[in-house]
Design a protein around this motif. Structure first.
Motif, PDB file in Angstrom:
ATOM      1  N   TRP A  34       0.820  -1.211   0.000  1.00  0.00           N
ATOM      2  CA  TRP A  34       0.000   0.000   0.000  1.00  0.00           C
ATOM      3  C   TRP A  34       0.860   1.269   0.000  1.00  0.00           C
ATOM      4  CZ3 TRP A  34      -4.630   0.605  -1.646  1.00  0.00           C
ATOM      5  CH2 TRP A  34      -5.508  -0.467  -1.630  1.00  0.00           C
ATOM      6  N   THR A  35       1.999   1.239   0.680  1.00  0.00           N
ATOM      7  CA  THR A  35       2.902   2.388   0.647  1.00  0.00           C
ATOM      8  C   THR A  35       3.428   2.607  -0.771  1.00  0.00           C
ATOM      9  OG1 THR A  35       3.568   1.983   2.929  1.00  0.00           O
ATOM     10  CG2 THR A  35       5.047   3.321   1.592  1.00  0.00           C
ATOM     11  N   THR A  36       3.783   1.523  -1.444  1.00  0.00           N
ATOM     12  CA  THR A  36       4.258   1.619  -2.830  1.00  0.00           C
ATOM     13  C   THR A  36       3.167   2.158  -3.742  1.00  0.00           C
ATOM     14  OG1 THR A  36       5.718  -0.260  -2.429  1.00  0.00           O
ATOM     15  CG2 THR A  36       5.279   0.307  -4.723  1.00  0.00           C
ATOM     16  N   ILE A  37       1.937   1.702  -3.538  1.00  0.00           N
ATOM     17  CA  ILE A  37       0.820   2.173  -4.370  1.00  0.00           C
ATOM     18  C   ILE A  37       0.620   3.674  -4.217  1.00  0.00           C
ATOM     19  CG2 ILE A  37      -1.709   2.130  -4.563  1.00  0.00           C
ATOM     20  CD1 ILE A  37      -1.521  -0.904  -4.079  1.00  0.00           C
ATOM     21  N   PHE A  38       0.606   4.162  -2.981  1.00  0.00           N
ATOM     22  CA  PHE A  38       0.360   5.587  -2.771  1.00  0.00           C
ATOM     23  C   PHE A  38       1.546   6.436  -3.230  1.00  0.00           C
ATOM     24  CE2 PHE A  38      -2.848   4.043   0.354  1.00  0.00           C
ATOM     25  CZ  PHE A  38      -3.949   4.521  -0.328  1.00  0.00           C
TER      26      PHE A  38
END
Length: 96
Positions: A34-38
């Motif tokens: 999720w950190t990579t996505i954002f």
């Protein structure tokens, strides 16, 4: 129960039936995802526009997270299937 508690609280989300070490590993992998996505969504804003890339990444993240939560099952061991005659099995003899 709030949606934040269902997703973020390990005692309330669908992974609660897994051993705590395995639950921690899966939650760490999901948090990195999720950190990579954002971060990728924020970076893509300058080149491709937020509408296409950001929404696609969030949709893929939701699909991945729901797949992980739906496939979480406790691991069955021989202790979950006791012998019908009531005798001890393997390490149960030693009280383990």
């Amino acid at each position: 129960m709030s949606i934040v508690k269902v997703v973020m609280d390990p005692e309330n989300n669908p992974l609660r039936k897994l051993p705590s070490a395995q639950r921690f590993q899966i939650m760490v992998i999901l948090s990195v995802m999720w950190t990579t996505i954002f971060c990728a969504s924020a970076g893509a804003w300058f080149w491709y526009g937020e509408l296409m890339i950001g929404h696609l990444l969030v949709a893929l993240g939701i699909i991945s997270t729901s797949f992980v939560f739906q496939s979480a099952r406790p691991i069955a061991t021989y202790r979950d299937f006791p012998v019908k005659d009531g005798t001890a099995r393997y390490d149960d003899v030693w009280g383990g």
